[in-house]
Design a protein around this motif. Structure first.
Motif, PDB file in Angstrom:
ATOM      1  N   VAL A 175       0.837  -1.225  -0.173  1.00  0.00           N
ATOM      2  CA  VAL A 175       0.103  -0.096  -0.170  1.00  0.00           C
ATOM      3  C   VAL A 175       0.943   1.245   0.063  1.00  0.00           C
ATOM      4  N   ALA A 176       0.849   1.958  -1.164  1.00  0.00           N
ATOM      5  CA  ALA A 176       1.612   3.146  -1.164  1.00  0.00           C
ATOM      6  C   ALA A 176       0.842   4.465  -0.629  1.00  0.00           C
ATOM      7  N   ARG A 177       2.096   4.922   0.330  1.00  0.00           N
ATOM      8  CA  ARG A 177       1.598   6.271   0.978  1.00  0.00           C
ATOM      9  C   ARG A 177       1.652   7.366  -0.101  1.00  0.00           C
ATOM     10  N   GLN A 178       2.754   7.385  -1.060  1.00  0.00           N
ATOM     11  CA  GLN A 178       2.799   8.081  -2.286  1.00  0.00           C
ATOM     12  C   GLN A 178       3.195   7.133  -3.336  1.00  0.00           C
ATOM     13  N   VAL A 179       2.542   7.431  -4.531  1.00  0.00           N
ATOM     14  CA  VAL A 179       3.086   6.553  -5.654  1.00  0.00           C
ATOM     15  C   VAL A 179       3.065   7.464  -7.006  1.00  0.00           C
ATOM     16  N   ASN A 180       4.073   7.274  -7.755  1.00  0.00           N
ATOM     17  CA  ASN A 180       4.251   7.759  -9.129  1.00  0.00           C
ATOM     18  C   ASN A 180       4.523   6.588 -10.108  1.00  0.00           C
ATOM     19  N   ILE A 181       3.289   6.572 -11.047  1.00  0.00           N
ATOM     20  CA  ILE A 181       3.343   5.285 -12.191  1.00  0.00           C
ATOM     21  C   ILE A 181       3.541   5.817 -13.444  1.00  0.00           C
ATOM     22  N   LYS A 182       4.386   5.386 -14.158  1.00  0.00           N
ATOM     23  CA  LYS A 182       4.546   5.700 -15.636  1.00  0.00           C
ATOM     24  C   LYS A 182       4.361   4.330 -16.621  1.00  0.00           C
ATOM     25  N   VAL A 183       3.292   4.649 -17.326  1.00  0.00           N
ATOM     26  CA  VAL A 183       3.027   3.650 -18.421  1.00  0.00           C
ATOM     27  C   VAL A 183       3.653   4.075 -19.671  1.00  0.00           C
ATOM     28  N   ILE A 184       4.614   2.985 -20.413  1.00  0.00           N
ATOM     29  CA  ILE A 184       5.301   3.270 -21.631  1.00  0.00           C
ATOM     30  C   ILE A 184       4.491   2.526 -22.505  1.00  0.00           C
ATOM     31  N   ALA A 185       3.804   3.193 -23.656  1.00  0.00           N
ATOM     32  CA  ALA A 185       2.851   2.417 -24.489  1.00  0.00           C
ATOM     33  C   ALA A 185       2.983   3.236 -26.139  1.00  0.00           C
ATOM     34  N   THR A 186       2.115   2.527 -26.841  1.00  0.00           N
ATOM     35  CA  THR A 186       2.193   3.184 -28.100  1.00  0.00           C
ATOM     36  C   THR A 186       0.735   2.569 -28.542  1.00  0.00           C
ATOM     37  N   ALA A 187       0.487   3.532 -29.739  1.00  0.00           N
ATOM     38  CA  ALA A 187      -0.980   2.926 -30.194  1.00  0.00           C
ATOM     39  C   ALA A 187      -0.671   2.315 -31.765  1.00  0.00           C
ATOM     40  N   ASP A 188      -1.853   1.788 -32.140  1.00  0.00           N
ATOM     41  CA  ASP A 188      -1.934   0.993 -33.473  1.00  0.00           C
ATOM     42  C   ASP A 188      -1.670   2.106 -34.585  1.00  0.00           C
ATOM     43  N   PRO A 189      -0.946   1.685 -35.624  1.00  0.00           N
ATOM     44  CA  PRO A 189      -0.593   2.780 -36.566  1.00  0.00           C
ATOM     45  C   PRO A 189      -1.815   3.142 -37.419  1.00  0.00           C
ATOM     46  N   LYS A 190      -2.709   2.786 -37.128  1.00  0.00           N
ATOM     47  CA  LYS A 190      -3.980   3.441 -37.747  1.00  0.00           C
ATOM     48  C   LYS A 190      -4.395   4.782 -37.193  1.00  0.00           C
TER      49      LYS A 190
END
Length: 314
Positions: A175-190
């Protein structure tokens, strides 16, 4: 040799004593007199109100009292309660993920007292057009666990396409008192795609050994009574909270009585005491809520039920 060992033992004992004293000093003091005064205010305001009960104001006061009874610290943690992995709320942030050939896109969210992350690819974008798949490379997590000061870092490799309508829950290591989350993603070329990042917040659970657990339960009962605009329950629970804080009972209001005519008999009939029935109903409501809660809350609910049964048998 024996002298040096004895000196070492005394030093360790002194160190443990100092640590214990330091821990006690860090425990926030609970202002029981102030909470007792607030209980008197709840009772008096409920007594005087007709259809103009200031519920929002009273809710803020009782919420503050619950925090005080739990021993709230400056960092948001509590001396007599902990955050458990039960959902109490959610925060959602939506992002537009663009298709990029050179590098992936990074989206970032922050939160407090979070225990789970949910990645959600909605079925639609702009409520009309169908959403497109999202490639999730990984999730970087940087958090400060509850009860600790150091920062923990970890990564979760996903490396998969998420289709529209698909969700992916990820439990945090603590259980995080403070949390920093980074999501590395990309989308479909369409084209671009929408991605929702949901943070699930932990629920506050009172410690079974808290000296103020019963008072917190009473304050929660006042909260429910305020929600339902239940004046008798507000007054009954306010009186109980006042008693639990050790305050003397509030003097009963003295009604003005017109002088009786000479040579006549005045008969005073006591009104039926409905306070006991209201208190019983409220106690049963508290027990019902506890029995549907966590394991520790269920144990407390059973204990209170047994005590109530013993009281009614007398």
């Amino acid at each position: 040799m024996r002298g040096s060992l004895a000196a070492l033992g005394m030093t360790l004992a002194l160190g443990m004593t100092l640590l214990a004293a330091s821990a006690l000093a860090q425990q926030p003091a609970v202002p029981v007199a102030r909470i007792a005064e607030d209980a008197i205010v709840f009772d008096r305001v409920a007594e005087a109100s007709k259809r103009d009960l200031p519920r929002d104001l009273l809710k803020r006061i009782v919420n503050e009292d619950i925090d005080l009874l739990r021993g709230k610290r400056q960092d948001g943690t509590f001396a007599y309660a902990t955050y458990e992995r039960f959902e109490s709320g959610r925060t959602t942030q939506s992002f537009s993920i663009q298709p990029r050939k050179d590098q992936m896109q990074t989206v970032e969210v922050k939160g407090s007292f979070v225990y789970r992350l949910v990645l959600d690819v909605p079925s639609r974008r702009l409520l009309v057009r169908k959403n497109l798949p999202v490639w999730i490379e990984r999730v970087d997590i940087e958090l400060v666990p509850e009860g600790k000061a150091q920062t923990d870092r970890s990564s979760v490799d996903v490396k998969a396409w998420m289709q529209p309508g698909e969700i992916k829950p990820i439990d945090l290591p603590a259980v995080a008192r403070q949390v920093n989350i980074k999501v590395i993603a990309t989308a479909d070329p369409k084209g671009y795609a929408n991605l929702d990042v949901v943070l699930v917040q932990a629920r506050i659970v009172d410690n079974a050994d808290s000296p103020y657990a019963a008072a917190v339960a009473t304050a929660k009962a006042i909260q429910r009574a305020l929600e339902n605009n239940d004046i008798p329950s507000i007054r009954a629970m306010a009186g109980r909270l006042r008693d639990q804080m050790g305050a003397p009972p509030r003097p009963a209001a003295v009604a003005a009585v017109a002088p009786a005519p000479s040579q006549s008999t005045v008969t005073v009939t006591a009104a039926p005491d409905a306070a006991a029935q209201v208190e019983l109903q409220t106690e049963l409501q508290i027990i019902e809520d506890l029995l549907t809660g966590s394991e520790s809350e269920r144990r407390e609910g059973l204990d209170r039920l047994h005590q109530l049964i013993r009281r009614t048998r007398r």
